[in-house]
Design a protein around this motif. Structure first.
Motif, PDB file in Angstrom:
ATOM      1  N   PRO A  23       0.824  -1.222   0.000  1.00 62.96           N
ATOM      2  CA  PRO A  23       0.000   0.000   0.000  1.00 62.96           C
ATOM      3  C   PRO A  23       0.856   1.270   0.000  1.00 62.96           C
ATOM      4  O   PRO A  23       0.572   2.216  -0.742  1.00 62.96           O
ATOM      5  N   LEU A  24       1.919   1.267   0.818  1.00 66.43           N
ATOM      6  CA  LEU A  24       2.826   2.415   0.829  1.00 66.43           C
ATOM      7  C   LEU A  24       3.546   2.529  -0.507  1.00 66.43           C
ATOM      8  O   LEU A  24       3.743   3.629  -1.034  1.00 66.43           O
ATOM      9  N   SER A  25       3.925   1.375  -1.068  1.00 60.47           N
ATOM     10  CA  SER A  25       4.619   1.377  -2.358  1.00 60.47           C
ATOM     11  C   SER A  25       3.756   1.999  -3.443  1.00 60.47           C
ATOM     12  O   SER A  25       4.231   2.815  -4.247  1.00 60.47           O
ATOM     13  N   TYR A  26       2.478   1.629  -3.467  1.00 60.36           N
ATOM     14  CA  TYR A  26       1.579   2.192  -4.478  1.00 60.36           C
ATOM     15  C   TYR A  26       1.386   3.692  -4.263  1.00 60.36           C
ATOM     16  O   TYR A  26       1.313   4.465  -5.223  1.00 60.36           O
ATOM     17  N   ALA A  27       1.314   4.101  -3.000  1.00 59.63           N
ATOM     18  CA  ALA A  27       1.157   5.525  -2.704  1.00 59.63           C
ATOM     19  C   ALA A  27       2.371   6.311  -3.179  1.00 59.63           C
ATOM     20  O   ALA A  27       2.239   7.406  -3.754  1.00 59.63           O
ATOM     21  N   VAL A  28       3.571   5.752  -2.961  1.00 55.67           N
ATOM     22  CA  VAL A  28       4.799   6.410  -3.422  1.00 55.67           C
ATOM     23  C   VAL A  28       4.819   6.492  -4.940  1.00 55.67           C
ATOM     24  O   VAL A  28       5.180   7.525  -5.517  1.00 55.67           O
ATOM     25  N   ALA A  29       4.411   5.407  -5.605  1.00 58.70           N
ATOM     26  CA  ALA A  29       4.392   5.393  -7.076  1.00 58.70           C
ATOM     27  C   ALA A  29       3.434   6.450  -7.614  1.00 58.70           C
ATOM     28  O   ALA A  29       3.755   7.165  -8.577  1.00 58.70           O
ATOM     29  N   VAL A  30       2.265   6.555  -6.998  1.00 58.57           N
ATOM     30  CA  VAL A  30       1.295   7.575  -7.432  1.00 58.57           C
ATOM     31  C   VAL A  30       1.858   8.974  -7.226  1.00 58.57           C
ATOM     32  O   VAL A  30       1.715   9.859  -8.084  1.00 58.57           O
ATOM     33  N   PHE A  31       2.531   9.183  -6.102  1.00 59.28           N
ATOM     34  CA  PHE A  31       3.145  10.483  -5.824  1.00 59.28           C
ATOM     35  C   PHE A  31       4.161  10.845  -6.902  1.00 59.28           C
ATOM     36  O   PHE A  31       4.192  11.975  -7.388  1.00 59.28           O
ATOM     37  N   PHE A  32       5.004   9.874  -7.294  1.00 60.05           N
ATOM     38  CA  PHE A  32       6.021  10.141  -8.306  1.00 60.05           C
ATOM     39  C   PHE A  32       5.389  10.452  -9.668  1.00 60.05           C
ATOM     40  O   PHE A  32       5.868  11.311 -10.401  1.00 60.05           O
ATOM     41  N   VAL A  33       4.308   9.747  -9.991  1.00 62.87           N
ATOM     42  CA  VAL A  33       3.616  10.021 -11.254  1.00 62.87           C
ATOM     43  C   VAL A  33       3.030  11.431 -11.247  1.00 62.87           C
ATOM     44  O   VAL A  33       3.181  12.195 -12.209  1.00 62.87           O
ATOM     45  N   LEU A  34       2.352  11.783 -10.146  1.00 60.95           N
ATOM     46  CA  LEU A  34       1.776  13.123 -10.035  1.00 60.95           C
ATOM     47  C   LEU A  34       2.861  14.198 -10.057  1.00 60.95           C
ATOM     48  O   LEU A  34       2.681  15.264 -10.664  1.00 60.95           O
ATOM     49  N   MET A  35       3.985  13.921  -9.397  1.00 60.81           N
ATOM     50  CA  MET A  35       5.088  14.879  -9.388  1.00 60.81           C
ATOM     51  C   MET A  35       5.629  15.087 -10.802  1.00 60.81           C
ATOM     52  O   MET A  35       5.909  16.226 -11.213  1.00 60.81           O
ATOM     53  N   THR A  36       5.756  13.998 -11.557  1.00 60.14           N
ATOM     54  CA  THR A  36       6.256  14.100 -12.925  1.00 60.14           C
ATOM     55  C   THR A  36       5.327  14.939 -13.787  1.00 60.14           C
ATOM     56  O   THR A  36       5.763  15.827 -14.525  1.00 60.14           O
ATOM     57  N   VAL A  37       4.024  14.672 -13.676  1.00 57.85           N
ATOM     58  CA  VAL A  37       3.040  15.442 -14.452  1.00 57.85           C
ATOM     59  C   VAL A  37       3.065  16.912 -14.042  1.00 57.85           C
ATOM     60  O   VAL A  37       3.028  17.814 -14.894  1.00 57.85           O
ATOM     61  N   PHE A  38       3.146  17.150 -12.737  1.00 58.36           N
ATOM     62  CA  PHE A  38       3.173  18.527 -12.233  1.00 58.36           C
ATOM     63  C   PHE A  38       4.386  19.294 -12.767  1.00 58.36           C
ATOM     64  O   PHE A  38       4.265  20.445 -13.204  1.00 58.36           O
ATOM     65  N   LEU A  39       5.551  18.667 -12.746  1.00 55.04           N
ATOM     66  CA  LEU A  39       6.759  19.344 -13.214  1.00 55.04           C
ATOM     67  C   LEU A  39       6.730  19.562 -14.727  1.00 55.04           C
ATOM     68  O   LEU A  39       7.250  20.571 -15.216  1.00 55.04           O
ATOM     69  N   VAL A  40       6.127  18.635 -15.466  1.00 51.04           N
ATOM     70  CA  VAL A  40       5.973  18.843 -16.915  1.00 51.04           C
ATOM     71  C   VAL A  40       5.114  20.078 -17.175  1.00 51.04           C
ATOM     72  O   VAL A  40       5.449  20.923 -18.020  1.00 51.04           O
ATOM     73  N   VAL A  41       3.999  20.187 -16.439  1.00 47.96           N
ATOM     74  CA  VAL A  41       3.126  21.363 -16.597  1.00 47.96           C
ATOM     75  C   VAL A  41       3.883  22.631 -16.208  1.00 47.96           C
ATOM     76  O   VAL A  41       3.803  23.650 -16.906  1.00 47.96           O
ATOM     77  N   ALA A  42       4.608  22.577 -15.090  1.00 48.54           N
ATOM     78  CA  ALA A  42       5.358  23.757 -14.623  1.00 48.54           C
ATOM     79  C   ALA A  42       6.420  24.161 -15.654  1.00 48.54           C
ATOM     80  O   ALA A  42       6.609  25.361 -15.920  1.00 48.54           O
ATOM     81  N   ASP A  43       7.112  23.183 -16.230  1.00 45.66           N
ATOM     82  CA  ASP A  43       8.164  23.497 -17.221  1.00 45.66           C
ATOM     83  C   ASP A  43       7.577  24.135 -18.481  1.00 45.66           C
ATOM     84  O   ASP A  43       8.247  24.927 -19.147  1.00 45.66           O
TER      85      ASP A  43
END
Length: 431
Positions: free
Chosen positions: A405-425
């Motif tokens: 469960p923690l692993s999936y939460a971390v994976a989701v966080f990394f995906v959201l972070m990647t999308v967020f930084l793409v939008v910011a860039d």
């Protein structure tokens, strides 16, 4: 030309990821674990081949790669809870079953979880370690072979006036450098009667001399000329050690009254000794680790900048789009001073920095990152040693499935972070 830099980046990243995954694959197979897949890219398979029980191939989307080592999860204790309140297998139990299904009958001994603790640590650490070696190699090639850009005592530009804007107006006074007759290409060998050999020497003499006129000896077209320069006192923006403009609590640029001449240095490639590489690698590693440690705060600051419309910090985090923009700028910027060799050096340093980021990032002790598996193996080893010292039975392997469960939460966080930084860039690129 920008496309060349982006293409170089893509190829460099694919090579880095491919070698990272080989870092996992080679020791895993050497230790007897089953490695079913090794692929570069994601998505539909473009090409693949089987060799020694492993499918090697290339997929359509060149955004990384993966190696699949069978039997990553142990079956856990017999007393574990396998069924939820709804009568269906728990998430952890489904993962255990899927892990066991990766092994054919008779292959049970090839499960990753059956390897000794030291061997599992070697397998998981070897991937990031390859990235560390690649970062060190890139830095060594640039520092010892190509040379690092160092501000020299030769001038690249002479400002025509004293102004804080990009263009001069009729009301702007002539700059001291222009009034004295300094020209781009001049090599300054003496300032105020003191010999200078680099830009730091020149800056020091200007600061120490204040607004007093100073004799300046330059070499122009092979001849020495003596000019007289009288700096003027002017308000100039202040910058920190990372090159970022210093601002006050209200976000306004902090300025200070300093002697001003109006000259800019040319940069020369200077090779360094191989003994200087370890220190530079260490500095890059600690700097990258510091950025990763304050990642949540950096993401928050980036979000605030997006909402308020403020310029993003040049020392903050950027996504893959921002990195691609940097690579494109390296190959597209127009400058006679920026040679092909210097551009190649900067591209290699960019690849080196990315590999260092991969090294540090993958060692974060959270699943599904390599550091999470390393932490699990270390915990298992320590637990077994404590049991042995206390005369108790071997507690067995750690049930890593319980951390899913923690692993999936971390994976989701990394995906959201990647999308967020793409939008910011894209919306607010780092200038």
């Amino acid at each position: 030309m920008a496309l060349l830099g982006i293409l170089f980046l893509i190829v460099g990243l694919l090579v880095s990821v491919g070698l990272h995954e080989l870092g996992h694959l080679i020791p895993a197979k050497r230790f007897g674990a089953k490695v079913s897949h090794y692929f570069i890219g994601f998505g539909p398979t473009l090409w693949s081949t089987y060799k020694n029980g492993t499918e090697y191939g290339i997929k359509a989307i060149p955004l990384g790669g993966f190696v699949r080592i069978s039997g990553m999860l142990s079956p856990g204790r017999a007393s574990r809870r396998t069924v939820g309140s709804d009568g269906k297998p728990t998430m952890a139990e489904e993962a255990r079953q899927q892990s066991a299904a990766e092994l054919e009958e008779g292959e049970e001994s090839q499960a990753f979880w059956r390897l000794s603790v030291p061997k599992r640590i070697v397998v998981m650490f070897s991937g990031p370690f390859v990235n560390l070696l690649l970062a060190a190699l890139c830095m060594a090639v640039v520092m010892c072979g190509i040379g690092s850009g160092v501000a020299s005592n030769q001038l690249s530009a002479v400002q025509a006036c004293v102004t804080t804007s990009s263009e001069c107006t009729d009301s702007d006074p002539v700059s001291p450098a222009s009034a004295a007759g300094l020209q781009a290409g001049d090599e300054i060998v003496s300032w105020g009667g003191v010999a200078v050999s680099d830009w730091a020497d020149i800056q020091r003499e200007i600061a120490d001399g204040g607004t007093e006129s100073a004799p300046v000896v330059v070499v122009r077209d092979g001849e020495e000329l003596t000019l007289t320069v009288q700096p003027v006192e002017t308000e100039r923006p202040q910058y920190d050690s990372d090159g970022n403009a210093v601002t006050d609590d209200d976000g306004n640029a902090v300025t200070a009254s300093v002697p001003y001449v109006g000259i800019s240095p040319a940069y020369a490639l200077e090779r360094q000794s191989i003994t200087s590489v370890p220190g530079s690698v260490w500095s890059l590693a600690t700097g990258t680790a510091a950025v990763v440690a304050r990642l949540p705060m950096e993401l928050w600051s980036t979000g605030v900048d997006l909402v308020t419309g403020a310029d993003r910090s040049t020392s903050g985090v950027i996504g893959i789009v921002g990195v691609a923009d940097v690579a494109g700028s390296i190959t597209s910027v127009q400058s006679d001073q920026y040679t092909l060799v210097a551009r190649i050096g900067d591209l290699l340093m960019l690849i080196g920095s990315l590999n260092m980021s991969l090294f540090i990032f993958n060692l974060i002790p959270l699943l599904p990152l390599d550091g999470g598996h390393i932490l699990g193996a270390l915990y298992e080893g320590v637990r077994r040693q404590f049991a042995k010292l206390r005369g108790r039975p071997d507690p067995g392997p750690v049930d890593m499935a319980r951390a899913l469960p923690l692993s999936y939460a971390v994976a989701v966080f990394f995906v959201l972070m990647t999308v967020f930084l793409v939008v910011a860039d894209i919306v607010s690129p780092v200038i």
